[in-house]
Design a protein around this motif. Structure first.
Motif, mmCIF file in Angstrom:
data_model
loop_
_atom_site.group_PDB
_atom_site.id
_atom_site.type_symbol
_atom_site.label_atom_id
_atom_site.label_comp_id
_atom_site.label_asym_id
_atom_site.label_seq_id
_atom_site.Cartn_x
_atom_site.Cartn_y
_atom_site.Cartn_z
ATOM 1 N N THR A 20 -3.409 -11.007 1.803
ATOM 2 C CA THR A 20 -4.381 -10.184 1.077
ATOM 3 C C THR A 20 -4.306 -10.402 -0.425
ATOM 4 N N CYS A 21 -3.083 -10.563 -0.963
ATOM 5 C CA CYS A 21 -2.967 -10.629 -2.417
ATOM 6 C C CYS A 21 -2.652 -12.033 -2.884
ATOM 7 N N GLY A 22 -2.322 -12.947 -1.951
ATOM 8 C CA GLY A 22 -2.061 -14.322 -2.342
ATOM 9 C C GLY A 22 -0.797 -14.527 -3.148
ATOM 10 N N CYS A 23 0.138 -13.582 -3.040
ATOM 11 C CA CYS A 23 1.340 -13.722 -3.861
ATOM 12 C C CYS A 23 2.414 -14.494 -3.114
ATOM 13 N N GLY A 24 3.268 -15.164 -3.873
ATOM 14 C CA GLY A 24 4.450 -15.806 -3.297
ATOM 15 C C GLY A 24 5.592 -14.818 -3.316
ATOM 16 N N GLU A 32 6.931 -13.210 -6.638
ATOM 17 C CA GLU A 32 6.152 -12.204 -7.372
ATOM 18 C C GLU A 32 6.570 -10.785 -7.020
ATOM 19 N N LEU A 33 7.187 -10.642 -5.848
ATOM 20 C CA LEU A 33 7.496 -9.297 -5.395
ATOM 21 C C LEU A 33 8.650 -8.664 -6.157
ATOM 22 N N ASN A 34 9.390 -9.472 -6.903
ATOM 23 C CA ASN A 34 10.478 -8.890 -7.684
ATOM 24 C C ASN A 34 9.947 -8.083 -8.850
ATOM 25 N N ALA A 85 -0.739 -0.694 -6.059
ATOM 26 C CA ALA A 85 -1.257 -0.887 -4.698
ATOM 27 C C ALA A 85 -0.603 -2.085 -4.007
ATOM 28 N N HIS A 86 -0.260 -3.086 -4.805
ATOM 29 C CA HIS A 86 0.372 -4.274 -4.246
ATOM 30 C C HIS A 86 1.739 -3.931 -3.648
ATOM 31 N N MET A 87 2.533 -3.167 -4.394
ATOM 32 C CA MET A 87 3.860 -2.778 -3.888
ATOM 33 C C MET A 87 3.722 -1.983 -2.591
ATOM 34 N N SER A 100 1.253 -2.139 -0.438
ATOM 35 C CA SER A 100 0.769 -2.972 0.665
ATOM 36 C C SER A 100 1.933 -3.698 1.328
ATOM 37 N N HIS A 101 2.931 -4.077 0.542
ATOM 38 C CA HIS A 101 4.093 -4.743 1.136
ATOM 39 C C HIS A 101 5.089 -3.749 1.718
ATOM 40 N N ALA A 102 5.221 -2.583 1.093
ATOM 41 C CA ALA A 102 6.169 -1.585 1.602
ATOM 42 C C ALA A 102 5.793 -1.160 3.022
HETATM 43 ZN ZN LIG Z 1 1.589 -9.744 -2.084
#
Ligand SMILES: [Zn+2]
Ligand SMILES: Nc1nc2c(ncn2[C@@H]2O[C@H](COP(=O)(O)OP(=O)(O)O)[C@@H](O)[C@H]2O)c(=O)[nH]1
Ligand SMILES: [Mg+2]
Ligand SMILES: [Zn+2]
Ligand SMILES: [Zn+2]
Lengths: 270, 110
Positions: free
Chosen positions: A4-8, A11-13, A149-151, A153-155
């Protein structure tokens, strides 16, 4: 890689790099109060070169557009799964975790909960929540002063969303930044305790304006304080005439029933 | 300091729009009720633009004044804050009609 967010994964750190920037630059503030009353701040860097070939591109993009898009995706997901989501915000120490603990202990037989705990550091609150037996995911924001919202979505990847009725999100303790970041919740719930000033709603109006519910916590302490609860509620309604207010104490349990009834009614509605 | 994430958002938007071109200046619209402090964005801008096509770009911030409309008497007036009451009827049911902007308006590219 997140779809959904295209992150590697890196980026989550959410480690923001702070570069040294000791080179000289000049600050120049022009305050023009013309007909449009536009107040312009221009910040000139000495190395900024005005370029004759430069051309203007209209952008007109909301700076929070990316967060809002991810929040919308979260909201759609929660709606599809029939999950009622609350985003709890307050100053540090108002009693968010205490309210969650008591709520979970009292309602866990009736509703299936999960909790996201946002703090800059430590998993202390997640440990407190885990003791209730409810699934919990700690998110540490480091230097960040709010969940986004990104955090979230992963949580939620840590939970079985098909087996959930209510998701409670405890935001980072801060009455400013979390006001701007939609997480995809149904309602923001602002917690204010009677050991704080009655005028908090006026001092942090954006938060009280954006919240649908206010929990006035620690009312067990009222006999020992000069706190004027009527004045506090009046100030909250000045900022947000439609705000729903529950007076309660996570410690004594007083007033918790009305809050539970509200959660239960909103959950059954869905 | 959510101005850091706000400023990072500005850089991301400009980089996408610039598509490789160097950015000479960026104009932002920041509403008085947006909760974002222009000085803090200016402070973050230099760190956030380092090693990007925006490095060295001029940052122009236009603050948008807050205005409200009374739901009871339809009066329009400048809002000092979310708790400002209607100067016409004294009511608190006020719709914000401007002042919540947080937008990249335009930029100059090479
Ligand atoms: Zn992401
Ligand atoms: N007297 C009293 N203390 C409370 C109440 N709720 C929380 N506290 C205390 O307030 C402190 C902060 O509570 P906590 O839940 O950690 O706040 P948070 O930072 O908002 O999560 C703790 O010492 C709690 O025991 C309450 O209703 N009454
Ligand atoms: Mg807590
Ligand atoms: Zn902040
Ligand atoms: Zn009016």
């Amino acid at each position: 890689m997140c779809t959904t967010c295209g992150c590697g994964p890196e980026e989550l750190n959410h480690d923001h790099h702070h570069h040294d920037h000791d080179h000289h630059h000049s600050h120049e503030h022009e305050h023009e109060h013309g007909n449009g009353h536009v107040h312009s701040h221009s910040h000139d860097h000495s190395h900024a070169a005005e370029n004759a070939t430069a051309r203007t591109v209209t952008v007109e993009t909301d700076i929070l557009a990316k967060n809002n898009r991810l929040a919308r995706e979260n909201r759609n997901l929660f709606f599809r799964k029939g999950i009622f989501v609350l985003n709890l915000v307050s100053s540090p120490g108002s009693g968010k975790t205490a309210i969650l603990e008591r709520t979970l202990l009292d309602l866990r037989e009736r509703l299936r909960f999960a909790v996201i705990e946002g703090d800059q550091q430590t998993d202390n609150d997640a440990v407190r929540i885990a003791a209730t037996g409810v699934p919990v995911k700690q998110v540490n924001t480091g230097a960040g002063c709010h969940l986004d919202a990104h955090m979230v979505s992963h949580a939620v990847e840590n939970f079985d969303l098909d087996a959930l009725d209510v998701l409670l999100i405890e935001n980072v303790g801060n009455l400013v930044c979390p006001a701007s970041f939609d997480l995809g919740e149904n309602h923001k719930v602002v917690v204010l305790s009677v050991t704080e000033g009655e005028d908090k709603p006026l001092k942090y109006p954006a938060m009280f304006h954006n919240a649908d519910v206010m929990l006035l916590n620690k009312v067990d302490l009222l006999p020992h304080l000069d706190f004027d609860a009527d004045k506090c509620r009046e100030m909250a309604r000045r900022v947000n005439p439609d705000i729903l207010i529950f007076d309660l104490s996570a410690k004594s349990g007083e007033g918790m029933d009305a809050w539970y009834r509200w959660i239960a009614s909103r959950t059954r509605e869905r | 300091m959510h101005e850091l994430s706000i400023t990072q958002g500005v850089v991301d938007i400009c980089q996408d729009t610039a598509a490789g071109r160097r950015v000479v200046s960026v104009t932002l619209l920041i509403g008085e009720l947006s909760g974002v402090v222009p000085e803090a964005v200016e402070f973050c801008f230099e760190a956030c633009t380092k090693d990007t096509p925006l490095e060295g770009a001029r940052l122009i911030i236009e603050q948008v004044p807050a205005r409200g409309r009374c739901k009871d008497c339809s009066a329009e007036f400048p809002l000092r804050a979310y708790y400002s009451s209607c100067p016409g009827c004294g009511g608190h049911h006020v719709t914000v009609i401007s002042g919540e902007e947080l937008r990249v308006k335009e930029m100059e590219v090479e």
